[in-house]
Design a protein around this motif. Structure first.
Motif, mmCIF file in Angstrom:
data_model
loop_
_atom_site.group_PDB
_atom_site.id
_atom_site.type_symbol
_atom_site.label_atom_id
_atom_site.label_comp_id
_atom_site.label_asym_id
_atom_site.label_seq_id
_atom_site.Cartn_x
_atom_site.Cartn_y
_atom_site.Cartn_z
ATOM 1 N N LEU A 148 65.931 -24.522 -19.144
ATOM 2 C CA LEU A 148 64.940 -24.570 -18.079
ATOM 3 C C LEU A 148 63.224 -24.408 -18.352
ATOM 4 O O LEU A 148 62.389 -24.942 -17.717
ATOM 5 N N VAL A 149 63.105 -23.431 -19.322
ATOM 6 C CA VAL A 149 61.880 -22.889 -19.493
ATOM 7 C C VAL A 149 61.093 -24.414 -20.232
ATOM 8 O O VAL A 149 60.150 -24.857 -20.167
ATOM 9 N N GLY A 150 61.932 -25.098 -21.209
ATOM 10 C CA GLY A 150 61.353 -26.349 -21.800
ATOM 11 C C GLY A 150 61.176 -27.351 -21.007
ATOM 12 O O GLY A 150 60.264 -28.074 -20.735
ATOM 13 N N TYR A 151 62.037 -27.455 -20.048
ATOM 14 C CA TYR A 151 61.952 -28.560 -19.183
ATOM 15 C C TYR A 151 60.911 -28.649 -18.133
ATOM 16 O O TYR A 151 59.996 -29.253 -17.849
ATOM 17 N N ALA A 152 60.803 -27.276 -17.543
ATOM 18 C CA ALA A 152 59.803 -26.794 -16.819
ATOM 19 C C ALA A 152 58.317 -27.056 -17.357
ATOM 20 O O ALA A 152 57.256 -27.707 -16.571
ATOM 21 N N SER A 153 58.196 -26.825 -18.381
ATOM 22 C CA SER A 153 56.789 -27.066 -19.170
ATOM 23 C C SER A 153 56.595 -28.129 -19.518
ATOM 24 O O SER A 153 55.436 -28.888 -19.433
ATOM 25 N N LEU A 154 57.678 -29.048 -19.918
ATOM 26 C CA LEU A 154 57.416 -30.594 -20.022
ATOM 27 C C LEU A 154 57.329 -31.230 -19.073
ATOM 28 O O LEU A 154 56.433 -32.428 -18.947
ATOM 29 N N PHE A 161 50.244 -22.369 -22.417
ATOM 30 C CA PHE A 161 50.196 -21.001 -21.509
ATOM 31 C C PHE A 161 51.438 -20.788 -20.881
ATOM 32 O O PHE A 161 51.990 -19.813 -20.887
ATOM 33 N N ALA A 162 51.638 -22.056 -19.938
ATOM 34 C CA ALA A 162 52.829 -21.965 -19.084
ATOM 35 C C ALA A 162 54.219 -21.637 -19.931
ATOM 36 O O ALA A 162 54.971 -20.842 -19.377
ATOM 37 N N THR A 163 54.420 -22.493 -21.003
ATOM 38 C CA THR A 163 55.620 -22.379 -21.972
ATOM 39 C C THR A 163 55.521 -20.716 -22.463
ATOM 40 O O THR A 163 56.873 -20.292 -22.237
ATOM 41 N N GLY A 164 54.495 -20.306 -22.850
ATOM 42 C CA GLY A 164 54.620 -18.969 -23.371
ATOM 43 C C GLY A 164 54.910 -17.884 -22.341
ATOM 44 O O GLY A 164 55.575 -17.030 -22.574
ATOM 45 N N THR A 165 54.379 -18.014 -21.228
ATOM 46 C CA THR A 165 54.571 -17.006 -20.076
ATOM 47 C C THR A 165 56.055 -17.194 -19.819
ATOM 48 O O THR A 165 56.721 -16.057 -19.571
ATOM 49 N N LEU A 166 56.463 -18.442 -19.543
ATOM 50 C CA LEU A 166 57.998 -18.350 -19.001
ATOM 51 C C LEU A 166 58.857 -17.865 -20.351
ATOM 52 O O LEU A 166 59.931 -17.114 -19.790
#
Length: 152
Positions: free
Chosen positions: A11-17, A44-49
């Motif tokens: 979910l983190v990966g898909y949200a970031s992409l 930044f979004a990927t790292g935060t999530l």
């Protein structure tokens, strides 16, 4: 790692992409955000999530971050710049070399690093505190276990 534990990392990966796709292709005016700024925002979004996931579940954040970096890796950009370079050296009409392949790779790497650096510096204190709490809990459990074994 079990598949059910990987759901949050997916979910983190898909949200970031999806964020990367929206910032790259979803905004009508193509010149509104530079591709390098999009990379910084996405990382930044990927790292935060990923860090939030690490704080709540204890799973390492790198499990979420590495697949996103591999997908965002500048494969298509490197191929496009290589083709532009070939056309430029072959003196093809209308072929303009804007930036070299190595310059672009370095610039993309720096944008990824900047996005992750901001997140990791912002959450450094929270991550350190969470790790200290986890280590103290393990030592207490270890002492209790050893006390039970010695009392038997």
């Amino acid at each position: 790692m079990r598949l059910r534990k990987m759901l949050w990392h997916f979910l983190v990966g898909y949200a970031s992409l999806f964020l990367y796709g929206f910032l790259s292709f979803g905004i009508p005016d193509k010149n509104s955000i530079s591709s390098h700024v999009v990379n910084v925002i996405t990382m930044f979004a990927t790292g935060t999530l990923a860090v939030m996931l690490e704080l709540f579940t204890g799973a390492p954040s790198c499990v979420s971050i590495i697949p996103v970096i591999l997908i965002l890796a500048p494969g298509s950009t490197a191929v496009r710049i290589s083709l532009e370079d070939i056309q430029h050296t072959a003196h093809v009409a209308d072929a303009v070399l804007q930036i070299g392949i190595w310059d672009n790779l370095v610039l993309l790497s720096v944008t990824y690093a900047v996005g992750l650096y901001i997140v990791l510096e912002a959450f450094k204190g929270a991550l350190r505190y969470k790790r200290e709490v986890r280590v103290k809990a393990k030592t207490v459990v270890g002492r209790l276990t050893s006390m039970r074994l010695t009392s038997i």
